[in-house]
Write an enzyme that holds these catalytic residues in place. Structure first.
Site, PDB file in Angstrom:
ATOM      1  N   PRO A   1      14.988  26.056  -2.004  1.00  0.00           N
ATOM      2  CA  PRO A   1      13.742  25.328  -1.809  1.00  0.00           C
ATOM      3  C   PRO A   1      13.160  25.442  -0.400  1.00  0.00           C
ATOM      4  O   PRO A   1      13.896  25.478   0.583  1.00  0.00           O
ATOM      5  CB  PRO A   1      14.123  23.876  -2.111  1.00  0.00           C
ATOM      6  N   ASN A   2      11.847  25.524  -0.383  1.00  0.00           N
ATOM      7  CA  ASN A   2      11.027  25.559   0.843  1.00  0.00           C
ATOM      8  C   ASN A   2      11.087  26.895   1.577  1.00  0.00           C
ATOM      9  O   ASN A   2      10.361  27.089   2.555  1.00  0.00           O
ATOM     10  CB  ASN A   2      11.395  24.409   1.806  1.00  0.00           C
TER      11      ASN A   2
ATOM     12  N   ARG B  70       6.717  27.686   8.188  1.00  0.00           N
ATOM     13  CA  ARG B  70       7.557  26.496   8.262  1.00  0.00           C
ATOM     14  C   ARG B  70       8.423  26.507   9.536  1.00  0.00           C
ATOM     15  O   ARG B  70       9.207  27.440   9.727  1.00  0.00           O
ATOM     16  CB  ARG B  70       8.470  26.516   7.038  1.00  0.00           C
TER      17      ARG B  70
ATOM     18  N   TYR C 198      13.172  28.728  12.004  1.00  0.00           N
ATOM     19  CA  TYR C 198      13.385  29.714  10.936  1.00  0.00           C
ATOM     20  C   TYR C 198      12.745  31.079  11.201  1.00  0.00           C
ATOM     21  O   TYR C 198      12.926  31.996  10.402  1.00  0.00           O
ATOM     22  CB  TYR C 198      12.876  29.143   9.604  1.00  0.00           C
TER      23      TYR C 198
ATOM     24  N   ASN D 138      20.984  31.627  -0.327  1.00  0.00           N
ATOM     25  CA  ASN D 138      20.634  30.617   0.672  1.00  0.00           C
ATOM     26  C   ASN D 138      20.171  29.400  -0.129  1.00  0.00           C
ATOM     27  O   ASN D 138      19.020  29.333  -0.537  1.00  0.00           O
ATOM     28  CB  ASN D 138      19.518  31.115   1.590  1.00  0.00           C
TER      29      ASN D 138
ATOM     30  N   ALA E  33      18.271  23.322   1.318  1.00  0.00           N
ATOM     31  CA  ALA E  33      18.756  21.928   1.372  1.00  0.00           C
ATOM     32  C   ALA E  33      19.796  21.628   0.295  1.00  0.00           C
ATOM     33  O   ALA E  33      20.633  20.724   0.464  1.00  0.00           O
ATOM     34  CB  ALA E  33      17.573  20.970   1.257  1.00  0.00           C
TER      35      ALA E  33
ATOM     36  N   HIS F  62      23.637  21.188   0.959  1.00  0.00           N
ATOM     37  CA  HIS F  62      24.251  19.951   1.436  1.00  0.00           C
ATOM     38  C   HIS F  62      24.348  18.880   0.344  1.00  0.00           C
ATOM     39  O   HIS F  62      24.923  17.827   0.563  1.00  0.00           O
ATOM     40  CB  HIS F  62      23.438  19.399   2.621  1.00  0.00           C
TER      41      HIS F  62
ATOM     42  N   ASP G  55      29.020  24.128  -8.843  1.00  0.00           N
ATOM     43  CA  ASP G  55      29.761  24.304 -10.092  1.00  0.00           C
ATOM     44  C   ASP G  55      29.293  25.551 -10.843  1.00  0.00           C
ATOM     45  O   ASP G  55      30.098  26.216 -11.502  1.00  0.00           O
ATOM     46  CB  ASP G  55      29.621  23.060 -10.982  1.00  0.00           C
TER      47      ASP G  55
ATOM     48  N   GLU H 135      27.267  32.917   1.121  1.00  0.00           N
ATOM     49  CA  GLU H 135      26.255  31.917   1.492  1.00  0.00           C
ATOM     50  C   GLU H 135      25.586  32.321   2.802  1.00  0.00           C
ATOM     51  O   GLU H 135      26.259  32.746   3.750  1.00  0.00           O
ATOM     52  CB  GLU H 135      26.934  30.558   1.655  1.00  0.00           C
TER      53      GLU H 135
ATOM     54  N   HIS I 160      22.476  31.391   5.781  1.00  0.00           N
ATOM     55  CA  HIS I 160      21.465  30.500   6.372  1.00  0.00           C
ATOM     56  C   HIS I 160      20.781  31.208   7.519  1.00  0.00           C
ATOM     57  O   HIS I 160      21.438  31.918   8.300  1.00  0.00           O
ATOM     58  CB  HIS I 160      22.100  29.207   6.891  1.00  0.00           C
ATOM     59  N   LEU I 161      19.491  30.981   7.622  1.00  0.00           N
ATOM     60  CA  LEU I 161      18.734  31.541   8.745  1.00  0.00           C
ATOM     61  C   LEU I 161      19.158  30.855  10.045  1.00  0.00           C
ATOM     62  O   LEU I 161      19.412  31.508  11.060  1.00  0.00           O
ATOM     63  CB  LEU I 161      17.238  31.328   8.513  1.00  0.00           C
ATOM     64  N   SER I 162      19.213  29.532   9.997  1.00  0.00           N
ATOM     65  CA  SER I 162      19.589  28.771  11.191  1.00  0.00           C
ATOM     66  C   SER I 162      21.104  28.554  11.195  1.00  0.00           C
ATOM     67  O   SER I 162      21.759  28.724  10.161  1.00  0.00           O
ATOM     68  CB  SER I 162      18.868  27.414  11.186  1.00  0.00           C
TER      69      SER I 162
ATOM     70  N   ARG J  10      23.062  21.881  14.096  1.00  0.00           N
ATOM     71  CA  ARG J  10      21.867  21.085  13.810  1.00  0.00           C
ATOM     72  C   ARG J  10      22.282  19.648  13.460  1.00  0.00           C
ATOM     73  O   ARG J  10      23.321  19.186  13.894  1.00  0.00           O
ATOM     74  CB  ARG J  10      21.072  21.762  12.696  1.00  0.00           C
TER      75      ARG J  10
ATOM     76  N   ARG K 168      23.538  18.512   7.970  1.00  0.00           N
ATOM     77  CA  ARG K 168      23.499  19.931   7.605  1.00  0.00           C
ATOM     78  C   ARG K 168      24.853  20.617   7.821  1.00  0.00           C
ATOM     79  O   ARG K 168      25.043  21.762   7.435  1.00  0.00           O
ATOM     80  CB  ARG K 168      22.453  20.683   8.444  1.00  0.00           C
TER      81      ARG K 168
HETATM   82  C1  DQA Z   1      18.637  26.605   5.722  1.00  0.00           C
HETATM   83  C2  DQA Z   1      19.317  25.404   6.395  1.00  0.00           C
HETATM   84  C3  DQA Z   1      19.198  24.174   5.529  1.00  0.00           C
HETATM   85  O1  DQA Z   1      19.833  23.061   6.164  1.00  0.00           O
HETATM   86  C4  DQA Z   1      17.754  23.819   5.306  1.00  0.00           C
HETATM   87  O2  DQA Z   1      17.635  22.715   4.426  1.00  0.00           O
HETATM   88  C5  DQA Z   1      16.938  24.973   4.825  1.00  0.00           C
HETATM   89  C6  DQA Z   1      17.194  26.302   5.354  1.00  0.00           C
HETATM   90  C7  DQA Z   1      18.646  27.866   6.612  1.00  0.00           C
HETATM   91  O3  DQA Z   1      18.424  28.943   6.070  1.00  0.00           O
HETATM   92  O4  DQA Z   1      18.812  27.750   7.821  1.00  0.00           O
HETATM   93  O5  DQA Z   1      15.987  24.797   4.070  1.00  0.00           O
HETATM   94  O6  DQA Z   1      19.369  26.913   4.537  1.00  0.00           O
END
Ligand code: DQA
Length: 143
Positions: free
Chosen positions: A9-10, A17, A22, A71, A74, A77, A84, A95, A97-99, A104, A108
């Protein structure tokens, strides 16, 4: 060897964003980089983004792939059901993550999905996906 990349998501808002966290690349630009590297590595790749937990679970359950790069954004978490699904399907997962989620906010720092993943790559921006793709190639080649 087929890789499925799922963006949670997002992540459709990348480029607009919170660019300080990011980066400025759009999701389409990141997908282009993923596809270019995949073809260099001789991997087939399909990428999808969804804001819906249910759709992500459907993709994990129903797609044809050898390894998942995800990825979960959110949902990392919060989502026991995505965790599952990864576990139920039994395909290797990486897995991404960009950040760097470990430097953080406290909420997270806990990943529910990392427990069912081969490993986690976090903090290198779009490069995190490319590192995951290289790791996928090595893993699938049995090295
Ligand atoms: C994220 C880190 C997550 O905590 C956050 O909710 C995201 C992006 C990352 O790619 O850094 O939406 O997964």
């Amino acid at each position: 060897m087929k890789i499925l990349v799922i963006h949670g998501p997002n992540l459709n808002l990348l480029g607009k964003r919170e660019t300080d966290i990011y980066g400025t690349l759009t999701l389409a630009q990141i997908d282009d980089k993923i596809k270019a590297l995949a073809s260099e590595l001789g991997l087939k790749v399909a990428a999808a983004q969804s804001n819906s937990e249910s759709e992500i679970i459907g993709l994990i359950q129903n797609s044809d792939y050898d390894l998942l790069i995800i990825n979960p954004a959110a949902f990392t978490h919060t989502s026991i059901s995505i965790r599952d699904a990864i576990s139920a399907v039994g395909k290797p997962a990486i897995e991404v993550h960009l950040s760097n989620i470990h430097r953080r906010e406290e909420f997270r720092r806990k990943s529910i999905t990392a427990e069912v993943s081969l490993g986690q790559i976090s903090g290198f921006g779009a490069e995190s996906y490319l590192l995951a793709l290289r790791a996928a190639k090595t893993y699938l080649s049995g090295n």
